[in-house]
Design an enzyme around this catalytic site. Sequence first.
Site, PDB file in Angstrom:
ATOM      1  N   ARG A 170       0.769  -1.221  -0.111  1.00 54.98           N
ATOM      2  CA  ARG A 170       0.131   0.208  -0.199  1.00 54.98           C
ATOM      3  C   ARG A 170       0.902   1.318   0.051  1.00 54.98           C
ATOM      4  NH1 ARG A 170      -2.306  -3.949  -0.584  1.00 54.98           N
ATOM      5  NH2 ARG A 170      -4.330  -4.655   0.109  1.00 54.98           N
ATOM      6  N   SER A 243     -11.389  -0.565   3.496  1.00 53.57           N
ATOM      7  CA  SER A 243     -10.434  -0.650   4.720  1.00 53.57           C
ATOM      8  C   SER A 243      -9.827   0.688   5.011  1.00 53.57           C
ATOM      9  CB  SER A 243      -9.347  -1.599   4.353  1.00 53.57           C
ATOM     10  OG  SER A 243     -10.098  -2.892   3.940  1.00 53.57           O
ATOM     11  N   GLU A 340      -4.972   3.283   6.092  1.00 55.66           N
ATOM     12  CA  GLU A 340      -4.774   3.157   4.744  1.00 55.66           C
ATOM     13  C   GLU A 340      -5.494   4.054   4.087  1.00 55.66           C
ATOM     14  OE1 GLU A 340      -6.405  -0.158   1.465  1.00 55.66           O
ATOM     15  OE2 GLU A 340      -5.617  -0.890   3.536  1.00 55.66           O
TER      16      GLU A 340
END
Length: 348
Positions: A170, A243, A340
Amino acid sequence: MISTSSYHIREKASLEARNGFRVAARAALLAEVRRAEGVAELLAMPFFRTTPLLVLGEGSNTLFAADWPGVVLCIGTLGRRVLEKDGDSGLLRAEAGERWDDVVRWSLGLGFCGLENLSLIPGTVGAAPIQNIGAYGTEVGEFIETVEAFDRHAGSIVRLSREDCAFGYRDSLFKRDPSRHLVLAVELRLPRNRPLRIDYPGVPDELAAMGIENPRASHVAEAVSRLRTRKLPNPDIEPNVGSFFRNPSLDDATAEAMAKAHPGLPVFPAWEAGFRKISAAWLIEQAGWKGYHEGDAGVSKMHALVLVNRGRASGAQLLDLARRIAASVRERFGVVLEPEARIVGAEF
């Protein structure tokens, strides 16, 4: 208001429809780019050189904790085409404003595979390399051959290879230095045949429920889409950014100790050798947050990783909830959760 064939500019523009949580926020100036050359034109203006700049796609991964005092730049360039194809693979190009899931479906329809596990991820193509989007055991960085971007330092368009992009879990060059590069297009090298990744939890069971014994890439895409639809709240009903937290990455020894101390804790392979990921959703649920809400800011009943706006929650309220969740997980498990989601207007 200023409008040309390349861009459109508005003052004091609402950003409520441009962030996944649908929180009320405004930008001092909103510039929407329709053609790639419009980026250079805008950034050459004195005002754009001296004002805080935020690049935004659909905002599907963004939480606005405050109004933006400068310019929000939305790159809405469209177009996709096949640049090369041979018997084994193809090179596909998509402009930054294209919807990511449309590109996944397009690539599968052309007979290419690789992106099937990334089906139904919201957002635009331009956001994909920044976040190095991933799901169900696959990350987009595996397939990116080139990212075309406007380099604000050089004042020109550059082409960055996969290695140049420095992809991580990520993470990417673009995320670590967000003020430098503006993604204009992505070129993907996709195979026609490759072993399917169907060993991620949930995928084999979904394929079996579909009655598929010998799956193809299109079947995996459908299975992933069904899983996402069933496990994640509908953003049209409960606005969210998917998320909110990343799965923590721990060294092998620490991950093994955690798994022994907490039976049932899901552990996954990590990007780096010698590390494993553990489930942030499991930690949050065990800490008692799943389904919790305080006013209109809450945690989904469907998935503990998903924060939701149940009505008119502010960005500040959602951020406060996220901070308290992270603090409780750290206190109970000794594990640090990192967002995130991209947070604008405040530090996590």
